[in-house]
Design an enzyme around this catalytic site. Structure first.
Site, PDB file in Angstrom:
ATOM      1  N   LYS A  12       2.201  -0.329   0.537  1.00  0.00           N
ATOM      2  CA  LYS A  12       1.494   0.363   1.546  1.00  0.00           C
ATOM      3  C   LYS A  12       0.500   1.191   1.477  1.00  0.00           C
ATOM      4  O   LYS A  12      -0.202   1.517   2.882  1.00  0.00           O
ATOM      5  CB  LYS A  12       2.862   0.575   2.514  1.00  0.00           C
ATOM      6  CG  LYS A  12       4.057  -0.910   2.773  1.00  0.00           C
ATOM      7  CD  LYS A  12       2.970  -2.545   3.307  1.00  0.00           C
ATOM      8  CE  LYS A  12       2.158  -3.338   2.370  1.00  0.00           C
ATOM      9  NZ  LYS A  12       1.347  -3.910   3.209  1.00  0.00           N
ATOM     10  N   HIS A  60      -5.237 -12.117  -5.149  1.00  0.00           N
ATOM     11  CA  HIS A  60      -4.265 -12.681  -5.098  1.00  0.00           C
ATOM     12  C   HIS A  60      -3.246 -13.125  -4.005  1.00  0.00           C
ATOM     13  O   HIS A  60      -3.525 -12.589  -2.955  1.00  0.00           O
ATOM     14  CB  HIS A  60      -2.935 -11.448  -5.768  1.00  0.00           C
ATOM     15  CG  HIS A  60      -3.536 -11.042  -7.457  1.00  0.00           C
ATOM     16  ND1 HIS A  60      -2.653  -9.964  -7.904  1.00  0.00           N
ATOM     17  CD2 HIS A  60      -4.165 -11.139  -7.898  1.00  0.00           C
ATOM     18  CE1 HIS A  60      -2.878  -9.902  -8.737  1.00  0.00           C
ATOM     19  NE2 HIS A  60      -3.947 -10.372  -9.145  1.00  0.00           N
ATOM     20  N   TYR A 116       3.951  -7.892   3.773  1.00  0.00           N
ATOM     21  CA  TYR A 116       2.991  -7.540   1.582  1.00  0.00           C
ATOM     22  C   TYR A 116       1.806  -7.425   2.241  1.00  0.00           C
ATOM     23  O   TYR A 116       0.785  -6.785   2.118  1.00  0.00           O
ATOM     24  CB  TYR A 116       3.581  -8.354   1.207  1.00  0.00           C
ATOM     25  CG  TYR A 116       2.800  -8.172  -0.200  1.00  0.00           C
ATOM     26  CD1 TYR A 116       4.034  -7.102  -1.333  1.00  0.00           C
ATOM     27  CD2 TYR A 116       2.209  -8.245  -1.159  1.00  0.00           C
ATOM     28  CE1 TYR A 116       4.068  -6.993  -2.604  1.00  0.00           C
ATOM     29  CE2 TYR A 116       2.208  -7.538  -2.180  1.00  0.00           C
ATOM     30  CZ  TYR A 116       2.939  -6.594  -3.131  1.00  0.00           C
ATOM     31  OH  TYR A 116       2.531  -5.771  -4.235  1.00  0.00           O
ATOM     32  N   PRO A 174       6.165   3.860  -2.894  1.00  0.00           N
ATOM     33  CA  PRO A 174       4.969   2.514  -3.585  1.00  0.00           C
ATOM     34  C   PRO A 174       5.131   0.839  -3.929  1.00  0.00           C
ATOM     35  O   PRO A 174       4.801   0.459  -3.574  1.00  0.00           O
ATOM     36  CB  PRO A 174       4.547   2.942  -5.089  1.00  0.00           C
ATOM     37  CG  PRO A 174       5.307   3.313  -5.311  1.00  0.00           C
ATOM     38  CD  PRO A 174       6.129   4.373  -4.392  1.00  0.00           C
TER      39      PRO A 174
END
Length: 417
Positions: free
Chosen positions: A299, A72, A387, A295
């Site tokens: 991580k 992604h 992220y 969540p």
């Protein structure tokens, strides 16, 4: 039985550590309290950072990941009736994330360990850990109805917050920092194609929603719900209707999820926790035994992987040169990364969820932050970089722990001297 490293816990962090140690020629024994079927079916995280993927590939556990995992390059934020995509590669020098369920990571690592690794004992219930402040710690456990003792040079606790390892550190020697959030997640697995090719994070007046996936045919979806929610109070139609409402876009009022049978439903409480230090004597804590994150920032598994990558390097350096410098620096190096991830997860969580006591002012602040991410390349880059995960070397170097290649040279020079 004696081994160099006794590993408590056969989840992804314990198994990855065992594999990395095996590749470095260091023997270990993994003790897992559950049976193999349970461990391989335990649903957890599904997002892997670049560094985690790189480590799995290097450990020989990347074949199925590369064949079946879904790369992604971004996420979509939905708020105030609009959508904004955050593009990772353009903001992070090409880094990305992969969707590949923790269950699959565990299956791959178990297969490798059983094929040519050290002992991996399922159904091994650890009772206590003793002597971690000596040079010969002992793990007392029950396996196949018999009381056993595993002596080690070092013990690594990968057995979670409620495991034996964390409590083996005397209370006076550890501090735990915690935050409990006033909401939970109702999570479902559904036999339905994903709503979007990437993850969708939605801020809504009705509460947070997340649309994720496990495969092109299986969706993983979450709804913010009050603490104490009983999953039985949420029949399938109610779940799908609420997801539709929270994920809706203002300019596409007819937008709907593709529905299918819900095969799993559970409620996940949200909390943050960090135990310091992550080392006491010859006992090291890794993963959930040392830290827990909500969540929202994806991580948890990745922090656990980073812990054992740093730890495996330290054990390899000790084996090669006798130096314990990297082992001594383990806690400080990992905690720097942990607290940065905790902050990111906290920020994502509090920006996207509605607190039961939230005021209109609080909501406007959330929308202002989301609008800033959508309009400022700097704010978007900060989100994207956190992220996809900070490079492990970037964090450890900042704490004075040499990067792996440099550490090799330093250790060899010291050994020669």
């Amino acid at each position: 039985m004696h081994t160099t490293v006794g590993i408590i816990g056969g989840g992804p962090s314990g198994l990855l550590l065992a594999r990395l140690l095996h590749d470095a020629g260091i023997d270990s024994v993994v003790l897992e309290s559950r049976d193999r079927a349970y461990v391989e079916q335990r649903q957890r995280a599904g997002i892997l950072e670049q560094a985690t993927v790189d480590a799995l590939r290097a450990a020989g556990a990347g074949a199925r990941l590369d064949a079946e995992g879904m790369a992604h390059d971004g996420i979509e934020l939905r708020f105030d009736g609009r959508a904004h995509r955050v593009d990772f590669p353009s903001l992070t020098d090409g880094r990305r994330v992969w969707v590949y369920a923790q269950t699959e990571v565990v299956k791959d690592l178990i297969a490798l360990q059983l094929a040519d690794g050290g002992p991996l004992l399922f159904g091994a219930q650890v009772r206590s850990v003793e002597g971690v402040d000596t040079d010969r710690p002992a793990i007392h456990y029950t396996h196949e109805g018999r009381e056993q003792i595993l002596t080690c040079d070092y013990v690594v606790g990968c057995d979670g917050f409620h495991g034996v390892a964390r409590t083996a550190v005397p209370e006076r020697e550890r501090t735990t920092y915690e935050r409990t959030y006033p909401y939970s997640w109702l999570g479902i697995l559904a036999e339905a194609p994903p709503v979007y090719e990437e993850l969708v994070y939605a801020h809504s007046e009705r509460g947070f929603a997340l649309a994720s996936m496990r495969s092109p045919a299986v969706s993983r979806l979450y709804l913010q719900v009050p603490n104490g929610t009983d999953p039985a109070d949420w029949p399938e139609d109610r779940i799908w209707d609420e997801l539709d409402a929270r994920l809706a876009l203002g300019d596409t009022p007819e937008w709907r999820l593709r529905r299918g049978p819900i095969t799993q439903k559970s409620v996940l409480p949200m909390r943050s926790s960090v135990t310091e230090p992550m080392r006491y004597g010859r006992l090291f804590l890794a993963g959930d035994a040392a830290h827990i994150v909500p969540p929202t920032g994806a991580k948890g598994l990745n922090l656990a992987a980073a812990d054992v990558i740093v730890l495996a390097r330290a054990f390899a350096r000790r084996a090669a040169t006798g130096s314990t410098e990297l082992l001594d620096g383990y806690s400080a190096a990992c905690l720097r990364r942990v607290w940065r991830a905790e902050h990111f997860s906290y920020a994502m969580t509090t920006t996207l969820h509605r607190d039961p006591a939230q005021s209109g002012f609080d909501t406007r602040l959330q929308l202002a932050q989301l609008d800033r991410i959508a309009s400022s390349p700097h704010a978007a880059a900060e989100l994207a970089q956190n992220y996809v995960g900070l490079p492990i070397e970037e964090v450890t170097e900042a704490d004075g722990v040499p990067e792996a290649a440099e550490a090799d040279e330093v250790a060899v020079r010291r050994a020669e001297a």
